[in-house]
Enzyme design. Structure first.
Site, PDB file in Angstrom:
ATOM      1  N   PRO A   1       0.801  -1.246  -0.021  1.00 28.58           N
ATOM      2  CA  PRO A   1      -0.047   0.006   0.027  1.00 28.58           C
ATOM      3  C   PRO A   1       0.891   1.236   0.055  1.00 28.58           C
ATOM      4  CG  PRO A   1       0.135  -0.837   2.275  1.00 28.58           C
ATOM      5  CD  PRO A   1       0.786  -1.918   1.360  1.00 28.58           C
ATOM      6  N   GLY A   2       0.447   2.232  -1.028  1.00 27.21           N
ATOM      7  CA  GLY A   2       1.137   3.535  -0.902  1.00 27.21           C
ATOM      8  C   GLY A   2       0.032   4.633  -0.519  1.00 27.21           C
TER       9      GLY A   2
ATOM     10  N   TYR B   1      -4.621  14.247 -13.354  1.00 24.97           N
ATOM     11  CA  TYR B   1      -5.712  12.970 -13.323  1.00 24.97           C
ATOM     12  C   TYR B   1      -7.016  13.535 -13.391  1.00 24.97           C
ATOM     13  CZ  TYR B   1      -1.599  10.504 -11.763  1.00 24.97           C
ATOM     14  OH  TYR B   1      -0.455   9.947 -11.471  1.00 24.97           O
TER      15      TYR B   1
ATOM     16  N   CYS C   1       1.810  29.683 -15.560  1.00 24.43           N
ATOM     17  CA  CYS C   1       1.416  30.028 -16.779  1.00 24.43           C
ATOM     18  C   CYS C   1       0.824  28.916 -17.676  1.00 24.43           C
ATOM     19  CB  CYS C   1       2.435  30.711 -17.580  1.00 24.43           C
ATOM     20  SG  CYS C   1       3.399  32.116 -16.498  1.00 24.43           S
ATOM     21  N   GLU C   2      -0.055  28.426 -17.009  1.00 26.76           N
ATOM     22  CA  GLU C   2      -0.736  27.101 -17.754  1.00 26.76           C
ATOM     23  C   GLU C   2      -2.115  27.028 -17.181  1.00 26.76           C
ATOM     24  OE1 GLU C   2       0.692  24.401 -19.347  1.00 26.76           O
ATOM     25  OE2 GLU C   2       2.677  24.724 -18.837  1.00 26.76           O
TER      26      GLU C   2
HETATM   27  C1  LIG Z   1       2.462   2.471  -7.229  1.00 27.08           C
HETATM   28  C2  LIG Z   1       2.645   1.089  -6.722  1.00 27.08           C
HETATM   29  C3  LIG Z   1       2.045   0.581  -5.436  1.00 27.08           C
HETATM   30  C4  LIG Z   1       1.315   1.475  -4.692  1.00 27.08           C
HETATM   31  O1  LIG Z   1      -0.021   1.807  -5.042  1.00 27.08           O
HETATM   32  P1  LIG Z   1      -0.979   2.459  -4.283  1.00 27.08           P
HETATM   33  O2  LIG Z   1      -2.036   2.668  -4.991  1.00 27.08           O
HETATM   34  O3  LIG Z   1      -0.408   3.807  -3.894  1.00 27.08           O
HETATM   35  O4  LIG Z   1      -1.150   1.792  -3.028  1.00 27.08           O
HETATM   36  C5  LIG Z   1       2.353  -0.586  -4.898  1.00 27.08           C
HETATM   37  N1  LIG Z   1       2.765  -1.476  -5.950  1.00 27.08           N
HETATM   38  C6  LIG Z   1       3.358  -1.285  -7.176  1.00 27.08           C
HETATM   39  C7  LIG Z   1       4.035  -2.341  -8.050  1.00 27.08           C
HETATM   40  C8  LIG Z   1       3.295   0.312  -7.661  1.00 27.08           C
HETATM   41  O5  LIG Z   1       3.762   0.600  -8.914  1.00 27.08           O
END
Ligand SMILES: *Cc1c(COP(=O)(O)O)cnc(C)c1O
Length: 420
Positions: A276-277, A318, A344-345
């Protein structure tokens, strides 16, 4: 838990008034909450407690050393996609034995660096990459533990630019070619197959894509085992979505996510890795800017703030929606504002026709849910210095990344004529 909220009419990060930080640090800046990050990590760990699970934080969501360090102290591993991220994870205290290396095309140099560190696992994305890893491991007399990133051909139902699990995406090995790839890996020197891996996209807001992908991975695991391969680890990737809109609360919970994982792969008795990120840090940060000017063009009222698309790209890249609020609660009449930056966009727009109480020059504007894919995607376009990052812990705050000064930015260039 709500780390960011109004108290006595003023927006706070935990126990610190945002105005107080703004006066000390200057706007714009990112502000993160230690308690929010730790609570989210703990919720993940708790949800996965029935598994032998390693939570590998996807460093690309926010790679500040202080944040990685907090997660490292709680036992997190790291999912990295470059040598730079691997170095960041190691420097922040994540042991190599908890680092998995993802990424579409790892260079020979990056592979060698990872082998020298003896990382836990390479998530391999092509047969050519597999051969490059085998060659490097043989040269260095090392063994690379590998999983193939399997593209399960599942539609993650998310924005096209962050969808990675369909066969037309560049990511991974098609599930139909997986068996051949594992058969080849078995023959190559320096390679030890240990698992399977997947990651179908980001900001996924329903459980169905996970369900579909996890069950395909489970079936594949069984087929590979039947063919004599050792599959002891399943890496389920990241991608769990977060709520960016404070009026809707529809992201799946970590408990529901864990239940889906359990149902799909629980019977295989594998170690589980998750990556998870966004779901760890996304709602643990806000971007704070100040109103520079307001103006009206035709029917549009603009709030021009000192943060811009170069500081936070998600709205222009996005079309992302983020909740935007003022620094203080107010009973002033509400206006519909286009919230824009000074770059400037035309794409330098955070929101259109957003309802906010009347704002004036100098007022603070807070863009919520910017802990992930905020600072890491920033640039210095328009020679705007990269903005500082601040971490709040209770009633304390610290700058965890400084704002560079103009001289040091300009000094990176080498004028023609001084090139000796
Ligand atoms: C970006 C990425 C993540 C994390 O994704 P999230 O949507 O931020 O949880 C995990 N694994 C891989 C391989 C990624 O490229």
């Amino acid at each position: 838990m709500n780390a960011f909220a109004y108290r006595d009419g003023y927006y706070h990060a935990q126990d610190v008034a945002i105005r107080h930080i703004a006066d000390a640090v200057g706007t714009p800046f990112y502000c993160y909450s230690r308690a929010a990050i730790e609570a989210r990590y703990d919720a993940f760990a708790d949800a996965l407690k029935d598994f032998n699970a390693l939570i590998c934080y996807a460093v690309k969501a926010n790679s500040n050393q202080a944040l990685i360090g907090l997660l490292a102290a709680r036992g997190a591993g790291a999912d990295v996609v470059s040598e730079g991220e691997m170095r960041r994870a190691l420097a922040a205290g994540i042991p190599a034995s908890k680092i998995v290396y993802s990424g579409v095309a790892k260079t020979v140099h990056e592979i060698e660096f990872a082998l020298q560190q003896n990382i836990r696992q390479f998530n391999v994305e092509s047969e050519q990459e597999l051969r490059a890893i085998s060659a490097a491991a043989t040269r260095l007399k090392k063994t690379a533990r590998v999983a193939f990133r399997i593209n399960p051909n599942v539609d993650a139902g998310t924005h096209e630019k962050i969808s990675t699990g369909k066969s037309e995406n560049k990511f991974g090995i098609g599930i139909d070619n997986a068996k051949a790839a594992y058969d080849e890996a078995r023959k190559l020197p320096g390679i030890e197959v240990c698992g399977v891996d997947m990651h179908i996209g980001s900001q996924i807001m329903t459980l169905n894509p996970f369900k579909a992908a996890f069950s395909r991975i489970a079936e594949l695991t069984q087929e590979l085992r039947d063919a004599g391969h050792t599959i002891s680890t399943i890496d389920l990737g990241g991608g769990l979505g977060v709520n960016y809109d404070n009026l809707n609360d529809n992201a799946p919970t970590v408990n529901d996510y864990a239940r889906v994982a359990k149902e799909a792969v629980g019977h295989l008795d594998c170690d589980i890795i998750v990556e998870p990120g966004r779901s760890l840090v996304g709602n643990a940060g806000v971007l704070v800017g100040s109103v520079i000017y307001t103006k009206t063009n035709g029917a549009s009222k603009f709030l021009i703030i000192d943060a811009a698309m170069n500081d936070f790209l998600r709205p222009s890249m996005y079309n992302a929606y983020h909740t935007i609020v003022g620094g203080r609660q107010s009973n002033a009449p509400e206006e519909f504002y286009d919230v824009v930056g000074p770059v400037c966009e035309t794409g330098d727009t955070f929101a259109r026709k957003r309802k906010l109480p009347l704002q004036e020059a100098g007022d603070l504007i807070i863009i919520e849910g910017t802990g992930a894919y905020g600072s890491v995607m920033a640039s210095s376009y328009n020679t705007r210095p990269m903005i500082p990052e601040v971490l709040v812990d209770g009633s304390e705050f610290r700058v965890i990344r400084r704002r560079p000064d103009y001289d040091s930015m300009i000094a990176l260039d080498i004028p023609w004529g001084n090139s000796d």
